[in-house]
Write a protein that holds these residues in place. Structure first.
Motif, short mmCIF file in Angstrom:
data_model
loop_
_atom_site.label_atom_id
_atom_site.label_comp_id
_atom_site.label_asym_id
_atom_site.label_seq_id
_atom_site.Cartn_x
_atom_site.Cartn_y
_atom_site.Cartn_z
N GLU A 142 24.25 25.57 4.81
CA GLU A 142 24.64 25.69 6.21
C GLU A 142 24.72 27.18 6.51
O GLU A 142 25.37 27.94 5.81
CB GLU A 142 25.99 25.04 6.47
N VAL A 143 24.02 27.61 7.56
CA VAL A 143 23.99 29.02 7.94
C VAL A 143 24.96 29.22 9.09
O VAL A 143 25.02 28.42 10.02
CB VAL A 143 22.56 29.43 8.36
N GLU A 144 25.75 30.30 9.00
CA GLU A 144 26.70 30.58 10.08
C GLU A 144 26.00 31.33 11.20
O GLU A 144 25.15 32.18 10.97
CB GLU A 144 27.86 31.42 9.55
N TRP A 145 26.38 31.01 12.43
CA TRP A 145 25.83 31.67 13.60
C TRP A 145 26.37 33.08 13.69
O TRP A 145 27.57 33.31 13.50
CB TRP A 145 26.20 30.90 14.87
N PHE B 250 18.16 17.07 10.53
CA PHE B 250 19.28 17.99 10.22
C PHE B 250 19.80 18.60 11.51
O PHE B 250 19.03 18.91 12.43
CB PHE B 250 18.82 19.13 9.31
N PRO B 251 21.11 18.82 11.58
CA PRO B 251 21.64 19.53 12.75
C PRO B 251 21.23 21.01 12.70
O PRO B 251 20.74 21.50 11.68
CB PRO B 251 23.15 19.37 12.61
N ASP B 252 21.42 21.72 13.80
CA ASP B 252 21.10 23.15 13.85
C ASP B 252 21.86 23.90 12.76
O ASP B 252 23.00 23.58 12.44
CB ASP B 252 21.46 23.73 15.20
N LEU B 253 21.22 24.88 12.19
CA LEU B 253 21.75 25.78 11.17
C LEU B 253 22.02 25.10 9.83
O LEU B 253 22.75 25.62 9.00
CB LEU B 253 23.03 26.47 11.67
#
Length: 84
Positions: A27-30, A8-11
């Motif tokens: 998906e988590v926002e930065w 999985f990509p970051d976040l």
């Protein structure tokens, strides 16, 4: 499935709750956070020097007497008739 999660990509991730609700990708926002502390910087330790042990102290032993046993008269509060 494990290989997919590892790639999985970051976040990105999977959210899973107990019960009959199926797992779902998320998906988590930065979020920019304020700086609370400086980064950790590892340091090198200084060499610890251990002092040589102290010389043992000579203790004088009391001179031995001919009558080294304790008699009833040496014990305070004990009469010769008392049973010990």
């Amino acid at each position: 499935m494990t290989g997919e999660i590892m790639n999985f990509p970051d976040l990105y991730g999977i959210l899973n709750f107990a019960g009959d609700i199926p797992a779902a990708p998320i998906e988590v926002e930065w979020m920019e956070r304020p700086k609370v502390a400086e980064h950790f910087h590892a340091t090198t330790r200084k060499e610890i020097k251990i002092a040589a042990p102290a010389k043992p102290v000579e203790i004088e032993k009391p001179a031995e007497t001919e009558n080294a046993a304790v008699s009833d008269s040496d014990l305070p509060g004990v009469e010769s008739d008392d049973v010990i």
